[in-house]
Design an enzyme around this catalytic site. Structure first.
Site, PDB file in Angstrom:
ATOM      1  N   ASP A  63      40.474  31.111  50.023  1.00  0.00           N
ATOM      2  CA  ASP A  63      40.210  31.038  48.739  1.00  0.00           C
ATOM      3  C   ASP A  63      39.971  29.351  48.786  1.00  0.00           C
ATOM      4  OD1 ASP A  63      40.573  32.377  45.616  1.00  0.00           O
ATOM      5  OD2 ASP A  63      40.550  30.137  45.862  1.00  0.00           O
ATOM      6  N   ASN A  74      41.168  41.174  40.142  1.00  0.00           N
ATOM      7  CA  ASN A  74      41.077  41.057  38.778  1.00  0.00           C
ATOM      8  C   ASN A  74      39.965  41.792  38.341  1.00  0.00           C
ATOM      9  OD1 ASN A  74      43.317  39.353  38.365  1.00  0.00           O
ATOM     10  ND2 ASN A  74      42.015  37.606  39.346  1.00  0.00           N
ATOM     11  N   GLU A 123      36.942  35.374  37.282  1.00  0.00           N
ATOM     12  CA  GLU A 123      35.864  34.257  37.434  1.00  0.00           C
ATOM     13  C   GLU A 123      34.747  34.444  38.042  1.00  0.00           C
ATOM     14  OE1 GLU A 123      37.859  30.789  39.166  1.00  0.00           O
ATOM     15  OE2 GLU A 123      39.393  30.760  37.608  1.00  0.00           O
ATOM     16  N   VAL A 124      34.569  35.295  39.367  1.00  0.00           N
ATOM     17  CA  VAL A 124      33.569  35.665  40.038  1.00  0.00           C
ATOM     18  C   VAL A 124      33.185  37.194  39.907  1.00  0.00           C
ATOM     19  CG1 VAL A 124      32.441  35.655  42.326  1.00  0.00           C
ATOM     20  CG2 VAL A 124      34.061  33.946  41.765  1.00  0.00           C
ATOM     21  N   HIS A 142      36.478  41.498  44.503  1.00  0.00           N
ATOM     22  CA  HIS A 142      37.083  40.867  45.622  1.00  0.00           C
ATOM     23  C   HIS A 142      38.481  41.153  45.583  1.00  0.00           C
ATOM     24  CE1 HIS A 142      36.689  38.041  42.340  1.00  0.00           C
ATOM     25  NE2 HIS A 142      37.791  37.477  42.610  1.00  0.00           N
ATOM     26  N   HIS A 199      42.300  39.885  46.317  1.00  0.00           N
ATOM     27  CA  HIS A 199      43.173  38.452  46.742  1.00  0.00           C
ATOM     28  C   HIS A 199      44.089  38.943  47.706  1.00  0.00           C
ATOM     29  CE1 HIS A 199      41.258  36.019  43.462  1.00  0.00           C
ATOM     30  NE2 HIS A 199      41.168  36.874  42.859  1.00  0.00           N
TER      31      HIS A 199
END
Ligand code: 5GP
Ligand code: ZN
Length: 114
Positions: A31, A88, A96-97, A101, A103
């Site tokens: 990240d 998320n 945010e993206v 994805h 984490h």
């Protein structure tokens, strides 16, 4: 795959990244703004915004991402110390993206989830 999506651009190689692992399904990078001593992202090559957007059963992809995260965590030496896996999903999570994805957070004692 979309033109503007940052993770699609990384997948294409348009944006350089420290690719830690890559196969036919997904890739692993660090990240850019780490929230733990070790903060990795497992990102599918296919552009999917959220789990809810899978057009066909996405269980195989999600499972594969989890196993890539496990293997990356092992390479980072976090098997014994532990780590946290987070995906998320949408506004309340702070996503945010808009490209799915996973984490992988560890390398230090993580705070409580909130
Ligand atoms: P989200 O909030 O969507 O779950 O997480 C997006 C993550 O992507 C953030 O932790 C952010 O730091 C990371 N990120 C955003 N842009 C880039 C980038 O260009 N390269 C890398 N390596 N990480 C990024
Ligand atoms: Zn994308």
């Amino acid at each position: 795959m979309t033109d503007q999506c940052i993770f699609c651009r990384i997948a294409r190689g348009d944006i350089p990244s420290d690719m830690l692992d890559r196969d036919h399904t997904a890739f692993v990078i660090r990240d850019i703004n780490p929230k733990a001593s070790t903060h990795l992202l497992v990102i599918p090559l296919e552009h999917v915004t959220r789990i809810a957007d899978f057009k066909v059963d996405g269980g195989g992809l999600l499972g594969h991402m989890m196993l890539m995260a496990r293997d990356a965590a092992r390479r980072e030496g976090m098997v014994e110390s532990g780590y946290r896996l987070v995906i998320n999903q949408g506004p309340d999570s702070g996503q945010e993206v808009d490209h799915l994805h996973l984490h992988v957070l560890g390398g230090n004692r993580l705070g409580a989830m909130g």
